[in-house]
Design a protein around this motif. Structure first.
Motif, PDB file in Angstrom:
ATOM      1  N   ASP A  22       0.850  -1.204  -0.040  1.00 42.35           N
ATOM      2  CA  ASP A  22       0.105   0.002  -0.090  1.00 42.35           C
ATOM      3  C   ASP A  22       0.861   1.179   0.074  1.00 42.35           C
ATOM      4  OD1 ASP A  22      -2.352  -1.719   0.245  1.00 42.35           O
ATOM      5  OD2 ASP A  22      -2.571  -1.479   2.145  1.00 42.35           O
ATOM      6  N   ARG A  23       2.043   1.358   0.828  1.00 43.00           N
ATOM      7  CA  ARG A  23       2.766   2.375   1.017  1.00 43.00           C
ATOM      8  C   ARG A  23       3.737   2.580  -0.100  1.00 43.00           C
ATOM      9  NH1 ARG A  23       4.243   3.294   7.172  1.00 43.00           N
ATOM     10  NH2 ARG A  23       5.400   4.936   6.432  1.00 43.00           N
ATOM     11  N   TYR A  24       4.316   1.467  -0.677  1.00 48.88           N
ATOM     12  CA  TYR A  24       5.492   1.716  -1.274  1.00 48.88           C
ATOM     13  C   TYR A  24       5.517   0.937  -2.912  1.00 48.88           C
ATOM     14  CZ  TYR A  24       7.230   3.264   2.785  1.00 48.88           C
ATOM     15  OH  TYR A  24       7.811   3.811   3.988  1.00 48.88           O
ATOM     16  N   MET A  25       4.239   0.484  -3.327  1.00 49.21           N
ATOM     17  CA  MET A  25       4.138  -0.127  -4.643  1.00 49.21           C
ATOM     18  C   MET A  25       4.691   1.056  -5.644  1.00 49.21           C
ATOM     19  SD  MET A  25       3.554  -2.585  -6.541  1.00 49.21           S
ATOM     20  CE  MET A  25       2.369  -3.836  -5.827  1.00 49.21           C
ATOM     21  N   ALA A  26       3.967   1.921  -5.790  1.00 47.16           N
ATOM     22  CA  ALA A  26       4.288   3.044  -6.637  1.00 47.16           C
ATOM     23  C   ALA A  26       5.772   3.551  -6.606  1.00 47.16           C
ATOM     24  CB  ALA A  26       3.375   4.496  -6.421  1.00 47.16           C
ATOM     25  N   LEU A  27       6.300   3.498  -5.410  1.00 44.45           N
ATOM     26  CA  LEU A  27       7.984   3.948  -5.208  1.00 44.45           C
ATOM     27  C   LEU A  27       8.717   2.746  -6.059  1.00 44.45           C
ATOM     28  CD1 LEU A  27       9.916   6.142  -4.298  1.00 44.45           C
ATOM     29  CD2 LEU A  27      10.044   4.813  -2.141  1.00 44.45           C
ATOM     30  N   TRP A  28       8.443   1.518  -5.648  1.00 44.65           N
ATOM     31  CA  TRP A  28       9.010   0.486  -6.312  1.00 44.65           C
ATOM     32  C   TRP A  28       8.881   0.687  -7.754  1.00 44.65           C
ATOM     33  CZ3 TRP A  28       7.248  -3.824  -9.144  1.00 44.65           C
ATOM     34  CH2 TRP A  28       8.020  -4.652  -9.525  1.00 44.65           C
ATOM     35  N   GLU A  29       7.991   0.752  -8.279  1.00 42.99           N
ATOM     36  CA  GLU A  29       7.691   0.973  -9.620  1.00 42.99           C
ATOM     37  C   GLU A  29       8.469   1.853 -10.314  1.00 42.99           C
ATOM     38  OE1 GLU A  29       3.095   1.275  -9.952  1.00 42.99           O
ATOM     39  OE2 GLU A  29       2.902  -1.014 -10.162  1.00 42.99           O
TER      40      GLU A  29
END
Length: 192
Positions: A33-40
């Motif tokens: 929830d918190r870091y998926m966008a950052l990982w992408e």
């Protein structure tokens, strides 16, 4: 978007050593929830500027090596940013950025090497834990040696086969049935 300091604070303080290597579905969901966008963003090559300093490298390695293992258990995406993490880890170690991060957080500079299916990376991971983690390294060193033993025996990690769609050999199947990675750790403990 998350910052270097926020990622480090979350992983080192909020999650902490007691939860780093424990399977926890709630934590996995929280990281997604918190870091998926950052990982992408990292996967797309848009966090490279983080690798210009020790703390930035640490945060980058957490995002590319640790978070995907939580976010994508039993999914090939768990390993999708391993090459990025290895590249940054190798450069950071060469520049001695790792030495500017206190133990036990320093271990995250060596984890990408330990997660590699390359014998050379495995040997380097063992050396790094042995030489650069004198205070908190014994447990990490045991696990680095166990990872290396699995790679020496099979040339890959058999417990990744299902996620990566690889055929499991009869020898690998016997290893997995006998306890897998835990067997490698136990052998080393008994030999000590």
């Amino acid at each position: 978007m998350s910052t270097v300091d926020e990622v480090i604070s979350f992983w080192l303080e909020e999650v902490g050593p007691d939860r780093w290597y424990v399977q926890d579905d709630a934590l996995d969901a929280q990281i997604r929830d918190r870091y998926m966008a950052l990982w992408e963003k990292a996967r797309a090559g848009r966090l490279g500027n983080w690798a210009s300093c020790p703390r930035g490298c640490l945060a980058y390695l957490i995002v590319t090596d640790q978070f995907p293992r939580n976010m994508f258990r039993n999914d090939p995406r768990a390993f999708a940013t391993d090459a990025l993490a290895r590249t940054v880890a190798a450069r950071a170690c060469h520049l001695r950025f790792d030495g500017q991060i206190e133990e036990p957080a320093r271990q995250f500079f060596y984890m990408p090497l330990m997660h590699s299916e390359s014998q050379m990376d495995q040997d380097r991971a063992v050396r790094m834990f042995l030489l650069r983690m004198p205070k908190t390294g014994p447990s990490n060193l045991l696990h680095a040696r166990a990872h290396r033993a699995v790679i020496r025996e099979f040339g890959r990690f058999p417990y990744r086969n299902d996620a990566l769609g690889r055929e499991t050999t009869p020898a690998e199947q016997s290893f997995l049935v006998a306890g897998g990675y835990g067997v490698a750790v136990k052998r080393l403990q008994e030999a000590a």
